[in-house]
Enzyme design. Structure first.
Site, mmCIF file in Angstrom:
data_model
loop_
_atom_site.group_PDB
_atom_site.id
_atom_site.type_symbol
_atom_site.label_atom_id
_atom_site.label_comp_id
_atom_site.label_asym_id
_atom_site.label_seq_id
_atom_site.Cartn_x
_atom_site.Cartn_y
_atom_site.Cartn_z
ATOM 1 N N ASN A 83 0.828 -1.216 0.000
ATOM 2 C CA ASN A 83 0.000 0.000 0.000
ATOM 3 C C ASN A 83 0.857 1.259 0.000
ATOM 4 O O ASN A 83 1.964 1.253 0.552
ATOM 5 C CB ASN A 83 -0.845 0.095 1.286
ATOM 6 N N GLY A 137 4.948 -6.007 25.232
ATOM 7 C CA GLY A 137 5.830 -7.077 24.768
ATOM 8 C C GLY A 137 5.103 -8.145 23.982
ATOM 9 O O GLY A 137 4.193 -7.844 23.208
ATOM 10 N N GLY A 182 6.679 6.658 9.579
ATOM 11 C CA GLY A 182 6.459 5.784 8.427
ATOM 12 C C GLY A 182 6.525 4.324 8.827
ATOM 13 O O GLY A 182 6.978 3.986 9.927
ATOM 14 N N GLY A 195 1.845 -4.948 22.148
ATOM 15 C CA GLY A 195 2.234 -3.535 22.028
ATOM 16 C C GLY A 195 3.316 -3.193 23.029
ATOM 17 O O GLY A 195 4.337 -3.889 23.124
ATOM 18 N N ALA A 220 4.185 -5.835 2.510
ATOM 19 C CA ALA A 220 5.396 -5.136 2.084
ATOM 20 C C ALA A 220 6.202 -4.654 3.298
ATOM 21 O O ALA A 220 7.437 -4.697 3.289
ATOM 22 C CB ALA A 220 5.025 -3.965 1.185
ATOM 23 N N GLU A 226 -4.577 -9.256 4.125
ATOM 24 C CA GLU A 226 -4.947 -8.051 3.363
ATOM 25 C C GLU A 226 -5.072 -8.328 1.871
ATOM 26 O O GLU A 226 -5.239 -7.394 1.093
ATOM 27 C CB GLU A 226 -3.915 -6.926 3.589
ATOM 28 N N ASP A 242 4.215 -5.139 12.126
ATOM 29 C CA ASP A 242 4.834 -5.728 10.935
ATOM 30 C C ASP A 242 6.344 -5.906 11.143
ATOM 31 O O ASP A 242 6.941 -6.876 10.664
ATOM 32 C CB ASP A 242 4.584 -4.843 9.707
ATOM 33 N N THR A 255 1.067 -10.515 20.289
ATOM 34 C CA THR A 255 1.838 -9.296 20.517
ATOM 35 C C THR A 255 0.998 -8.347 21.369
ATOM 36 O O THR A 255 -0.221 -8.234 21.186
ATOM 37 C CB THR A 255 2.240 -8.625 19.186
ATOM 38 N N ASP A 306 0.846 4.534 1.993
ATOM 39 C CA ASP A 306 0.225 5.092 3.199
ATOM 40 C C ASP A 306 0.138 6.614 3.074
ATOM 41 O O ASP A 306 1.148 7.285 2.810
ATOM 42 C CB ASP A 306 1.049 4.727 4.443
HETATM 43 O O1 RIB Z 1 0.255 -2.590 9.610
HETATM 44 C C1 RIB Z 1 0.338 -1.279 9.123
HETATM 45 C C2 RIB Z 1 -0.123 -1.235 7.699
HETATM 46 O O2 RIB Z 1 -1.493 -1.543 7.639
HETATM 47 C C3 RIB Z 1 0.009 0.119 7.043
HETATM 48 O O3 RIB Z 1 1.258 0.319 6.445
HETATM 49 C C4 RIB Z 1 -1.170 0.159 6.094
HETATM 50 O O4 RIB Z 1 -0.800 0.202 4.750
HETATM 51 C C5 RIB Z 1 -2.018 -1.068 6.422
HETATM 52 O O5 RIB Z 1 -1.826 -2.085 5.500
#
Ligand code: RIB
Length: 308
Positions: free
Chosen positions: A12, A227, A289, A224, A43, A142, A254, A222, A14
């Site tokens: 995506n 931990g 980011g 946050g 990604a 997703e 991620d 997870t 963002d």
């Molecule tokens: O996990 C965060 C991501 O969730 C963002 O980068 C957004 O694009 C969504 O896919």
């Protein structure tokens, strides 16, 4: 170099705006300047793994639009092999609208699937050799479920270890769980999947045991800033998060998943895997980011030396 990790998932752009507070339904709030940066759970996880030095391949789908060009170039610059990313004319690349509250750093994310919705089982099956040649496959939710199922099945057939990050939560066939070596979910996703409350340690342990009983090899929840909790048939472990002053938590989950995949590919033990993944996630919150915030291996090593 042999592929260590293959990520089948979303890509995506963002579109991020910081605001003094998040709007309630029906409300307009004035925010700061628009920032655009690479995102998408798949990604982001691929970039996290590649920045940590693991040879990583992305299986995903982009439009042939300017966002698609920028996202493709950004992934390649981060060291992700994009030679199997599908490009489709006449469709928008995936986009996520993200608001971040200044003080709390809480966020909301609305993702528009776009080209991500065109990744299907046939696309995955045409890259069976890539999955067969990797140590670890990582999937999220997703992209269309038939693509996720094909990827998990191919990995299982070829002895590639599988991680399913069941995010964002949606219902999927229960028989998938037998294809999953490691299920990684946050508290909300764990609660939705298990149908149980997941907040206190006892609840986390109970929900983990229930999910483990459904056939996955291991369950990671997870937490946050608290931990991460791990359980498999032989052991249970909890490791607190590293102390950090977060700037932007988008993509921190991620970062954790990408790092976990790297540690799994490197056959690290559970304690080391969780500490490493927690450190990568913590560092990722210190920069703006999602993809842009993923740390290098040297940064992670230096950060851990400071705290351990
Ligand atoms: O996990 C965060 C991501 O969730 C963002 O980068 C957004 O694009 C969504 O896919």
């Amino acid at each position: 170099m042999a592929t260590a990790i293959v990520v089948a998932g979303s890509i995506n752009m963002d579109l991020v705006v910081h605001t003094p507070r998040l709007p309630v339904p029906g409300e307009t709030v004035l925010g700061g300047n628009l920032q655009t940066s690479g995102g998408g759970k798949g990604a982001n996880q691929a970039v996290a793994a590649a920045r940590l030095g693991s040879p990583t391949v992305m299986l995903g789908c982009l439009g042939q639009d300017s966002f698609g060009d920028a996202l493709f170039a950004g992934l390649e610059n981060a060291g992700v092999d994009c030679s199997h990313v599908k490009r489709v004319p006449g469709v928008n690349s995936g986009v996520a609208l993200i608001g971040i509250e200044d003080g709390t750093r809480d966020n909301f994310i609305i993702a528009s699937g776009g080209a991500n919705r065109l990744l299907h089982a046939a696309d995955i099956e045409s890259h069976a050799d890539v999955i067969a040649g990797a140590a670890v496959l990582v999937c999220q939710l997703e992209v269309p479920l038939d693509a996720v199922q094909a990827a998990l099945q191919l990995a299982k057939q070829h002895g590639t270890r599988t991680i399913l990050n069941a995010a964002p939560y949606c219902e999927f066939p229960a028989e998938w769980l037998a294809l999953v070596d490691v299920l990684i979910v946050n508290e909300t996703e764990a609660a939705r999947l298990s149908g149980l409350p997941v907040h206190e340690l006892e609840e986390i342990e109970h929900a983990s045991a229930v999910l483990l009983g459904r056939g996955v090899g291991a369950v990671v929840i997870t937490l946050g800033a608290r931990g991460a909790h791990y359980v498999d048939a032989h052991q249970r472990a909890y490791y607190p998060a590293y102390p950090v002053q977060p700037v932007d938590t988008v993509g921190a989950g991620d970062a954790f998943v990408g790092a976990f995949a790297v540690a799994l590919a490197e056959a690290r033990d559970v304690e080391e895997t969780l500490r490493f993944s927690n450190a990568v996630a913590a560092l990722a919150t210190t920069r703006a980011g999602a993809q842009a915030a993923m740390p290098t291996r040297a940064e992670v090593d230096a950060y851990r030396q400071q705290w351990e």
